[in-house]
Design a protein around this motif. Structure first.
Motif, PDB file in Angstrom:
ATOM      1  N   TYR A  62       0.856  -1.174   0.000  1.00 53.30           N
ATOM      2  CA  TYR A  62       0.000   0.000   0.000  1.00 53.30           C
ATOM      3  C   TYR A  62       0.899   1.232   0.000  1.00 53.30           C
ATOM      4  N   PRO A  63       0.410   2.359  -0.493  1.00 50.31           N
ATOM      5  CA  PRO A  63       1.231   3.580  -0.494  1.00 50.31           C
ATOM      6  C   PRO A  63       1.773   3.940   0.892  1.00 50.31           C
ATOM      7  N   LYS A  64       0.972   3.786   1.939  1.00 49.35           N
ATOM      8  CA  LYS A  64       1.420   4.137   3.287  1.00 49.35           C
ATOM      9  C   LYS A  64       2.549   3.200   3.742  1.00 49.35           C
ATOM     10  N   GLU A  65       2.507   1.939   3.321  1.00 52.62           N
ATOM     11  CA  GLU A  65       3.571   0.990   3.697  1.00 52.62           C
ATOM     12  C   GLU A  65       4.879   1.345   3.002  1.00 52.62           C
ATOM     13  N   LEU A  66       4.776   1.766   1.739  1.00 54.00           N
ATOM     14  CA  LEU A  66       5.968   2.194   1.015  1.00 54.00           C
ATOM     15  C   LEU A  66       6.589   3.419   1.696  1.00 54.00           C
ATOM     16  N   ALA A  67       5.754   4.397   2.065  1.00 47.04           N
ATOM     17  CA  ALA A  67       6.255   5.626   2.684  1.00 47.04           C
ATOM     18  C   ALA A  67       6.931   5.336   4.021  1.00 47.04           C
ATOM     19  N   MET A  68       6.303   4.505   4.861  1.00 48.54           N
ATOM     20  CA  MET A  68       6.907   4.215   6.161  1.00 48.54           C
ATOM     21  C   MET A  68       8.174   3.383   6.002  1.00 48.54           C
ATOM     22  N   TYR A  69       8.190   2.498   5.014  1.00 50.00           N
ATOM     23  CA  TYR A  69       9.413   1.718   4.772  1.00 50.00           C
ATOM     24  C   TYR A  69      10.555   2.634   4.356  1.00 50.00           C
ATOM     25  N   ARG A 103       3.067  13.507  -0.694  1.00 51.59           N
ATOM     26  CA  ARG A 103       1.827  14.072  -1.240  1.00 51.59           C
ATOM     27  C   ARG A 103       0.896  12.908  -1.544  1.00 51.59           C
ATOM     28  N   HIS A 104      -0.280  12.917  -0.935  1.00 46.05           N
ATOM     29  CA  HIS A 104      -1.244  11.833  -1.123  1.00 46.05           C
ATOM     30  C   HIS A 104      -2.215  12.141  -2.262  1.00 46.05           C
ATOM     31  N   GLU A 105      -2.573  11.092  -2.983  1.00 47.62           N
ATOM     32  CA  GLU A 105      -3.690  11.177  -3.920  1.00 47.62           C
ATOM     33  C   GLU A 105      -4.801  10.303  -3.358  1.00 47.62           C
ATOM     34  N   LEU A 106      -5.933  10.915  -3.030  1.00 46.39           N
ATOM     35  CA  LEU A 106      -7.001  10.197  -2.346  1.00 46.39           C
ATOM     36  C   LEU A 106      -8.080   9.739  -3.321  1.00 46.39           C
ATOM     37  N   ILE A 137       0.929   7.884  -4.013  1.00 43.83           N
ATOM     38  CA  ILE A 137       1.744   8.665  -3.096  1.00 43.83           C
ATOM     39  C   ILE A 137       3.005   9.133  -3.810  1.00 43.83           C
ATOM     40  N   ASP A 138       3.415  10.336  -3.483  1.00 42.68           N
ATOM     41  CA  ASP A 138       4.613  10.912  -4.091  1.00 42.68           C
ATOM     42  C   ASP A 138       5.510  11.405  -2.954  1.00 42.68           C
ATOM     43  N   ILE A 139       6.661  10.774  -2.788  1.00 43.31           N
ATOM     44  CA  ILE A 139       7.608  11.184  -1.746  1.00 43.31           C
ATOM     45  C   ILE A 139       8.362  12.408  -2.249  1.00 43.31           C
ATOM     46  N   VAL A 140       8.245  13.533  -1.539  1.00 39.66           N
ATOM     47  CA  VAL A 140       8.843  14.781  -2.018  1.00 39.66           C
ATOM     48  C   VAL A 140      10.085  15.192  -1.232  1.00 39.66           C
ATOM     49  N   ALA A 141      10.277  14.611  -0.033  1.00 42.35           N
ATOM     50  CA  ALA A 141      11.450  14.976   0.770  1.00 42.35           C
ATOM     51  C   ALA A 141      11.684  13.892   1.810  1.00 42.35           C
ATOM     52  N   SER A 142      12.921  13.831   2.312  1.00 39.28           N
ATOM     53  CA  SER A 142      13.242  12.837   3.334  1.00 39.28           C
ATOM     54  C   SER A 142      14.257  13.409   4.305  1.00 39.28           C
ATOM     55  N   GLY A 143      14.351  12.791   5.473  1.00 36.53           N
ATOM     56  CA  GLY A 143      15.300  13.255   6.471  1.00 36.53           C
ATOM     57  C   GLY A 143      15.646  12.162   7.453  1.00 36.53           C
ATOM     58  N   VAL A 144      16.788  12.321   8.125  1.00 39.97           N
ATOM     59  CA  VAL A 144      17.258  11.361   9.112  1.00 39.97           C
ATOM     60  C   VAL A 144      17.964  12.148  10.207  1.00 39.97           C
ATOM     61  N   ASN A 145      17.940  11.654  11.436  1.00 42.28           N
ATOM     62  CA  ASN A 145      18.636  12.367  12.506  1.00 42.28           C
ATOM     63  C   ASN A 145      20.143  12.112  12.403  1.00 42.28           C
ATOM     64  N   GLU A 146      20.874  13.170  12.110  1.00 40.35           N
ATOM     65  CA  GLU A 146      22.311  13.057  11.914  1.00 40.35           C
ATOM     66  C   GLU A 146      22.966  14.411  12.158  1.00 40.35           C
ATOM     67  N   ASP A 190       2.868  22.609   2.417  1.00 38.68           N
ATOM     68  CA  ASP A 190       1.563  22.955   2.973  1.00 38.68           C
ATOM     69  C   ASP A 190       0.509  21.938   2.540  1.00 38.68           C
ATOM     70  N   GLY A 191      -0.153  21.331   3.516  1.00 34.17           N
ATOM     71  CA  GLY A 191      -1.207  20.365   3.232  1.00 34.17           C
ATOM     72  C   GLY A 191      -0.726  18.948   3.000  1.00 34.17           C
ATOM     73  N   LEU A 192       0.597  18.712   3.085  1.00 32.84           N
ATOM     74  CA  LEU A 192       1.134  17.363   2.840  1.00 32.84           C
ATOM     75  C   LEU A 192       1.212  16.560   4.136  1.00 32.84           C
ATOM     76  N   SER A 193       1.657  15.303   4.010  1.00 30.63           N
ATOM     77  CA  SER A 193       1.738  14.388   5.154  1.00 30.63           C
ATOM     78  C   SER A 193       3.194  14.036   5.438  1.00 30.63           C
ATOM     79  N   MET A 194       3.479  13.736   6.710  1.00 29.55           N
ATOM     80  CA  MET A 194       4.818  13.299   7.100  1.00 29.55           C
ATOM     81  C   MET A 194       4.726  11.921   7.722  1.00 29.55           C
ATOM     82  N   TYR A 195       5.560  11.007   7.256  1.00 24.93           N
ATOM     83  CA  TYR A 195       5.705   9.679   7.848  1.00 24.93           C
ATOM     84  C   TYR A 195       7.011   9.673   8.628  1.00 24.93           C
TER      85      TYR A 195
END
Length: 522
Positions: free
Chosen positions: A235-242, A264-267, A275-284, A388-393
């Protein structure tokens, strides 16, 4: 996918975990019914019922549900404390003893595997229990977690307690339900042996959403994948969390590895259909010139490569802050005469190690790494992507410092994998945040903080890698359906019992009969 006979299919051990008040029985019923479609039989093992074999067991003095639950919570803590002078996995050892007992009933020998047999352990309450069961049973152990909104959990518990007293639900029962939930979440104990569902829950292989039902379709899909369904995809949410979780593995932070992605979610019909992953980050730790340190960078000034003889920089700053406070307290004359003679810096050095676990020590503002959520927001800014209006996993519930920036950036939904009780996000921003929102929707245009549901990142690579697809060994969907009742779980070796029988016996040697009554090892 391997097709075999009914007499040599491996055993499976399922564990269930969920906060108090979650209807895990619904999830268990779906699991048992779907296992039947693979011709697997199930045996329930209720750990709280096994407490009666504990030598320190006493009967409940009241038949009420509230008293029954509290009594068993106390008995479980007492059992963990007594076994091996403290054993967080004590109840899991009881479960292992019961598995061997039930296996013996089927095969007449606890060291002969029961083919096509599943054991369902209800329920696990301490991380050490999961660690022990995974160590013994390996891929044969699968942990299912159930989640529901706290309001639903309070309602469920209050109803159970009222029915046991033959009364109607009222505010008194809601208060009692809240007490049970708090103890279940993290029972206070200086040795860390109390119930700790909070830290057990994130260890699951599958997270079921039990807010609006039993998540039957999700549970069935996960079991199908364990048995090698050839065409289920993420599922899109599983891909994003992975992606958030896999990114976290790059972190060198000695406290915890955290990853985050902005999507960015498409509902479609209130479901995420794309789902479109637009940015990522890690604690470093940030690197001069921009970005974060990698292993090949030189020089590398992450914490582990600083002078080993130096104190941790964050601790130096905290000690300085503590020294300042102690100096102020000393000047006010609030220290006794003996302590008043000592220098504040000496007092701070002595006191700091004893403050472990306090809010003062949990202050994260002095840590050197950029937090994953902040790194994701920085990444989006560098790419010129509006969030603005996007989701963060994110793999861990955001700290209060990150939360205020998430709110300010316009993120509308945060989906998290692991709780973070040290966060004061909701205490500081209750007007902007709604916790445990259902389906990621928050009222009053607040930011929805939602627990992740679906297949856990730790299982992602196992269940979705279809190496046999398109080969002679692979089954078509039609063939898979036709052979379901003879299929073996995809990543469980048929001879896995040869390894865990020895481990079972070795671990049960740590379960003295004078403390817990069980059949002796053979």
């Amino acid at each position: 996918m391997e097709v075999g006979s009914d007499d040599n299919r491996p055993e499976l051990v399922f564990g269930l975990v969920g906060p108090a008040g979650v209807p895990l029985k619904q999830m268990s019923n779906v699991l048992k019914e779907h296992l039947k479609t693979f011709n697997y039989k199930s045996i329930d093992i209720h750990l709280s019922d096994l407490l009666k074999n504990f030598s320190g067991w006493t009967d409940e003095v009241n038949n009420g549900e509230y008293e029954r639950i509290q009594h068993r919570q106390k008995m479980a803590l007492q059992y963990r404390k007594m076994l091996n002078d403290g054993d967080g996995a004590a109840l899991a050892r009881s479960g292992i003893a019961e598995i061997r007992k039930q296996r013996s009933k089927i095969t007449s020998n606890e060291n002969i595997p029961a083919s096509s047999q599943a054991y369902i352990i209800d329920q696990l309450k301490h991380p050490s229990e999961v660690e022990l069961l995974r160590e013994i049973y390996g891929a044969s152990f699968i942990l299912l977690a159930g989640h529901a909104h706290k309001g639903i959990r309070i309602e469920n518990l209050a109803k159970q307690m009222a029915e046991s007293d033959d009364k109607r639900v009222n505010g008194q029962y809601n208060s009692k339900a809240d007490d049970i939930i708090d103890i279940d979440d993290s029972q206070e104990d200086k040795d860390g042996l109390g119930q700790n569902t909070r830290d057990t829950y994130p260890l699951a292989d599958y997270f079921a959403d039990l807010n609006l039902g039993n998540d039957a379709n999700g549970i069935k899909r996960f079991i199908d994948l364990l048995f090698g369904h050839p065409f289920h995809t993420p599922y899109p949410k599983e891909l994003a969390m992975y992606q958030a979780w896999s990114g976290s593995l790059r972190s060198s932070d000695h406290n915890r590895q955290v990853g985050a992605v902005i999507a960015r979610h498409e509902l479609k019909s209130d479901r995420v259909s794309n789902i479109d992953i637009v940015a990522s980050g890690v604690n470093e730790v940030p690197r001069r010139g921009g970005g974060y340190y990698w292993t090949e960078n030189s020089p590398d000034t992450r914490d582990q490569y600083l002078d080993a003889n130096d104190d941790n920089r964050a601790e130096i700053i905290k000690r300085s802050a503590l020294r300042e406070l102690l100096e102020r307290i000393k000047n006010l004359g609030w220290l006794n005469d003996e302590r008043n003679k000592e220098l504040p810096n000496k007092l701070a050095r002595e006191l700091l190690p004893n403050l472990k676990g306090t809010q003062f020590m949990n202050i994260g503002e002095f840590s050197r790494p950029v937090h994953a959520e902040m790194a994701a927001l920085i990444d989006s800014a560098k790419r010129g992507v509006a969030v603005d209006g996007l989701s963060m996993y994110v793999t861990t519930f955001p700290c209060h410092n990150c939360a205020k920036h998430i709110i300010a950036a316009g993120i509308k939904q945060v989906i998290y994998l692991e709780p973070y009780p040290k966060s004061r996000a909701n205490d500081l921003h209750p007007e902007e945040i709604e916790l445990e929102s259902i389906n990621g929707k928050a009222s009053d245009d607040k930011v929805a903080f939602t627990a992740f549901t679906g297949i856990a990142p730790r299982q992602y690579g196992c269940v979705f890698s279809m190496s046999a697809r398109g080969t002679k060994k692979g089954l078509s969907l039609k063939e898979w359906e036709a052979n379901k009742q003879s299929l073996s779980p995809r990543y469980v070796m048929r001879n896995s019992s040869e390894a865990y029988f020895l481990s079972e016996r070795q671990e049960l040697e740590k379960l003295p009969i004078e403390i817990y009554k069980h059949e002796k090892n053979k």
